[in-house]
Scaffold this motif. Structure first.
Motif, PDB file in Angstrom:
ATOM      1  N   SER A 111      72.445  29.222  11.021  1.00 30.88           N
ATOM      2  CA  SER A 111      72.241  29.469   9.729  1.00 30.88           C
ATOM      3  C   SER A 111      73.616  30.032   8.908  1.00 30.88           C
ATOM      4  CB  SER A 111      71.052  30.472   9.281  1.00 30.88           C
ATOM      5  OG  SER A 111      71.509  31.797  10.047  1.00 30.88           O
ATOM      6  N   ARG A 112      74.520  30.647   9.398  1.00 33.61           N
ATOM      7  CA  ARG A 112      75.667  30.852   8.886  1.00 33.61           C
ATOM      8  C   ARG A 112      76.415  29.917   8.677  1.00 33.61           C
ATOM      9  NH1 ARG A 112      79.801  34.705  12.600  1.00 33.61           N
ATOM     10  NH2 ARG A 112      81.799  34.097  11.732  1.00 33.61           N
ATOM     11  N   VAL A 113      76.316  28.641   9.311  1.00 35.29           N
ATOM     12  CA  VAL A 113      77.131  27.277   9.088  1.00 35.29           C
ATOM     13  C   VAL A 113      76.665  26.747   7.973  1.00 35.29           C
ATOM     14  CG1 VAL A 113      78.058  25.377   9.851  1.00 35.29           C
ATOM     15  CG2 VAL A 113      77.927  27.288  11.519  1.00 35.29           C
ATOM     16  N   GLU A 114      75.121  26.722   8.085  1.00 32.47           N
ATOM     17  CA  GLU A 114      74.475  25.916   7.052  1.00 32.47           C
ATOM     18  C   GLU A 114      74.612  26.445   5.500  1.00 32.47           C
ATOM     19  OE1 GLU A 114      70.821  24.145   9.690  1.00 32.47           O
ATOM     20  OE2 GLU A 114      70.580  26.145   8.889  1.00 32.47           O
ATOM     21  N   LYS A 115      74.727  27.987   5.324  1.00 32.16           N
ATOM     22  CA  LYS A 115      74.737  28.813   4.175  1.00 32.16           C
ATOM     23  C   LYS A 115      76.054  28.768   3.567  1.00 32.16           C
ATOM     24  CE  LYS A 115      70.827  31.997   5.282  1.00 32.16           C
ATOM     25  NZ  LYS A 115      70.360  33.294   5.591  1.00 32.16           N
ATOM     26  N   ASN A 116      77.128  28.141   4.390  1.00 31.48           N
ATOM     27  CA  ASN A 116      78.504  28.203   3.783  1.00 31.48           C
ATOM     28  C   ASN A 116      78.671  26.898   3.169  1.00 31.48           C
ATOM     29  OD1 ASN A 116      81.370  27.799   3.513  1.00 31.48           O
ATOM     30  ND2 ASN A 116      81.627  29.392   5.072  1.00 31.48           N
ATOM     31  N   GLU A 117      78.736  27.125   1.599  1.00 27.86           N
ATOM     32  CA  GLU A 117      78.976  25.857   0.622  1.00 27.86           C
ATOM     33  C   GLU A 117      80.125  25.013   1.200  1.00 27.86           C
ATOM     34  OE1 GLU A 117      78.870  27.688  -3.274  1.00 27.86           O
ATOM     35  OE2 GLU A 117      76.941  28.247  -3.080  1.00 27.86           O
ATOM     36  N   ASN A 118      81.096  25.708   1.579  1.00 28.20           N
ATOM     37  CA  ASN A 118      82.362  24.906   2.125  1.00 28.20           C
ATOM     38  C   ASN A 118      82.284  24.124   3.301  1.00 28.20           C
ATOM     39  OD1 ASN A 118      83.853  25.913  -0.173  1.00 28.20           O
ATOM     40  ND2 ASN A 118      84.243  27.791   0.803  1.00 28.20           N
ATOM     41  N   ILE A 119      81.133  24.374   3.867  1.00 32.53           N
ATOM     42  CA  ILE A 119      81.218  23.560   5.326  1.00 32.53           C
ATOM     43  C   ILE A 119      79.961  22.562   5.213  1.00 32.53           C
ATOM     44  CG2 ILE A 119      80.543  23.632   7.862  1.00 32.53           C
ATOM     45  CD1 ILE A 119      81.876  26.638   7.502  1.00 32.53           C
ATOM     46  N   SER A 120      80.081  21.452   5.628  1.00 34.64           N
ATOM     47  CA  SER A 120      79.078  20.023   5.545  1.00 34.64           C
ATOM     48  C   SER A 120      78.764  19.896   7.060  1.00 34.64           C
ATOM     49  CB  SER A 120      79.537  18.770   4.771  1.00 34.64           C
ATOM     50  OG  SER A 120      79.800  19.312   3.466  1.00 34.64           O
ATOM     51  N   ILE A 121      77.487  19.791   7.407  1.00 33.27           N
ATOM     52  CA  ILE A 121      77.335  19.709   8.879  1.00 33.27           C
ATOM     53  C   ILE A 121      76.869  18.064   8.873  1.00 33.27           C
ATOM     54  CG2 ILE A 121      75.589  19.779  10.688  1.00 33.27           C
ATOM     55  CD1 ILE A 121      75.172  22.698   9.880  1.00 33.27           C
ATOM     56  N   ALA A 122      77.505  17.215   9.936  1.00 37.65           N
ATOM     57  CA  ALA A 122      77.434  15.920   9.853  1.00 37.65           C
ATOM     58  C   ALA A 122      76.955  15.477  11.222  1.00 37.65           C
ATOM     59  CB  ALA A 122      78.701  15.096   9.488  1.00 37.65           C
ATOM     60  N   PRO A 123      76.036  14.609  11.066  1.00 39.24           N
ATOM     61  CA  PRO A 123      75.827  13.998  12.633  1.00 39.24           C
ATOM     62  C   PRO A 123      76.788  13.170  13.208  1.00 39.24           C
ATOM     63  CG  PRO A 123      75.039  12.604  10.958  1.00 39.24           C
ATOM     64  CD  PRO A 123      75.273  13.481  10.262  1.00 39.24           C
ATOM     65  N   LEU A 124      76.846  12.932  14.710  1.00 37.84           N
ATOM     66  CA  LEU A 124      77.920  12.036  15.126  1.00 37.84           C
ATOM     67  C   LEU A 124      77.804  10.860  14.715  1.00 37.84           C
ATOM     68  CD1 LEU A 124      76.900  12.857  18.942  1.00 37.84           C
ATOM     69  CD2 LEU A 124      78.742  14.083  17.349  1.00 37.84           C
ATOM     70  N   MET A 125      79.235  10.181  14.465  1.00 37.24           N
ATOM     71  CA  MET A 125      79.450   8.960  13.724  1.00 37.24           C
ATOM     72  C   MET A 125      79.625   8.095  14.678  1.00 37.24           C
ATOM     73  SD  MET A 125      82.276  10.542  10.819  1.00 37.24           S
ATOM     74  CE  MET A 125      81.901  11.830  10.138  1.00 37.24           C
ATOM     75  N   HIS A 126      79.406   6.636  14.158  1.00 35.72           N
ATOM     76  CA  HIS A 126      80.020   5.605  15.102  1.00 35.72           C
ATOM     77  C   HIS A 126      81.350   5.758  15.258  1.00 35.72           C
ATOM     78  CE1 HIS A 126      80.991   1.422  16.220  1.00 35.72           C
ATOM     79  NE2 HIS A 126      79.799   1.117  16.609  1.00 35.72           N
ATOM     80  N   TYR A 127      81.863   5.160  16.331  1.00 39.12           N
ATOM     81  CA  TYR A 127      83.245   5.618  16.712  1.00 39.12           C
ATOM     82  C   TYR A 127      84.145   5.046  15.694  1.00 39.12           C
ATOM     83  CZ  TYR A 127      87.729   6.112  19.499  1.00 39.12           C
ATOM     84  OH  TYR A 127      88.795   6.391  19.717  1.00 39.12           O
TER      85      TYR A 127
END
Length: 358
Positions: A247-263
């Motif tokens: 939640s600490r990461v999710e609440k930070n407006e300057n951090i976007s969580i992204a899923p693993l990408m295609h290489y």
């Protein structure tokens, strides 16, 4: 017959140019997939233009927990010993890197009388616990390998005391994969115009709450300067949830969580990032070859790519990381102009020695 034994995403990424070179030269080989990352590798094979496995001996899901890994290792060893292609007493098994698949592939092949070729040999941190167990795996595989392909002179020199034949491939095979991937020009969607890339997934990071929490502090510090894209592995997510830190990461407006990408997308994202903060050795190599400033969230590294140029080993030292964030734009190196292909070199040497292993 040549056996290519791989199981993780990183192994496929680095071995795929060798496999394509074998296919290009019309050399038959058995592709054995231990399914360590089966969900991911199954999606990548077509894009990397390698054939489907001749034997897939694991399950259909990625290994993401220690318990899953333990069960997988026992089953994989038993199935490797039972594979007909590894009972022929003649042939060469190729393994790469320092994973559980590297160890099991080398062990089962050697135990049944086959020759073993180790690609990416000679890397050393000279610390059994950092990274663990990778350093121990590298040391053991060097002892049993008949052919050792080191990615540069420093690694080549580390192999001097071992009995197998050693070769300096000049660069890591990932260079061939990066060249191949950049040509696809597959750009990721949804990234900010200016951003830094964050990813962390190593055992010694995510299974240590104090260490992981400290790293989050550095990520937050970086995000104050440049919007951060945190590419999150599933094991990392699970540990963050367990430690009540997600939640600490999710609440930070300057951090976007992204899923693993295609290489192909990942390489483009790395190339266009302001800088990276990571704990993975393969990503350190990528950052070197694409010339993106990189802060390594580790105490030591077994790789030499980028050190003193565009890569900083932070040791999780706050002063070093602050210095990196202030001066990352100056961390650049001269581009690699050589067209030399390490994968082509490796296949050429293997075929030169065919009488020894066939």
């Amino acid at each position: 017959m040549i056996n290519v034994i791989i199981g993780t995403k990183a192994e496929l990424i680095k071995m795929s140019p060798v496999m394509r070179e074998l296919q290009k030269r019309k050399v038959e080989y058995n592709y054995i997939d231990t399914s360590q990352h089966s969900q991911t590798t199954s999606k990548f094979r077509k894009d990397f233009q390698v054939k489907e496995p001749d034997a897939q001996i694991g399950g259909e899901k990625n290994i993401t927990t220690l318990m899953q890994g333990a069960g997988w290792a026992v089953k994989t060893a038993a199935r490797l010993f039972d594979l007909k292609v590894l009972k022929e007493k003649k042939g060469l098994s190729l393994v790469i890197g320092d994973t559980a698949t590297t160890f099991l592939g080398a062990y089962c092949s050697k135990a049944q009388g086959l020759k073993v070729g180790h690609i990416e040999a000679g890397l050393r941190s000279f610390n059994y616990l950092h990274p663990f167990p990778e350093e121990l795996i590298r040391l053991w595989v060097s002892k049993v390998s008949d052919y050792m392909f080191a990615p540069y002179a420093w690694a080549f020199n580390n192999l001097e005391k071992y009995p197998g034949k050693r070769f300096n491939t000049r660069y890591n095979t990932i260079l061939d994969t990066i060249r191949y991937s950049l040509k696809k020009n597959r750009k990721p969607k949804g990234l900010p115009k200016k951003y830094c890339m964050i990813t962390t997934h190593r055992f010694e990071t995510i299974f240590n709450r104090k260490r992981l929490e400290k790293i989050l502090g550095f990520v937050e510090q970086a995000a104050e300067q440049v919007p951060a894209v945190f590419v999150m592995h599933e094991p990392t997510r699970k540990r963050l949830i367990k430690y009540k830190l997600l939640s600490r990461v999710e609440k930070n407006e300057n951090i976007s969580i992204a899923p693993l990408m295609h290489y192909f997308e990942w390489i483009q994202a790395e190339k266009n990032a302001e800088f990276m903060m990571i704990d993975g050795g393969s990503i350190q190599e990528e950052s070197y070859y694409i010339n993106t400033p990189c802060c390594l969230l580790r105490n030591a590294t077994e790789r030499r790519e980028g050190l003193g140029e565009n890569v900083l080993i932070s040791g999780l030292d706050g002063k070093k990381i602050s210095g990196f964030l202030e001066n990352y734009k100056s961390l650049k190196r001269k581009p690699i102009k050589a067209k030399f292909s390490p994968s082509s070199f490796i296949v050429g040497k293997i075929l030169e020695m065919e009488k020894e292993w066939s």
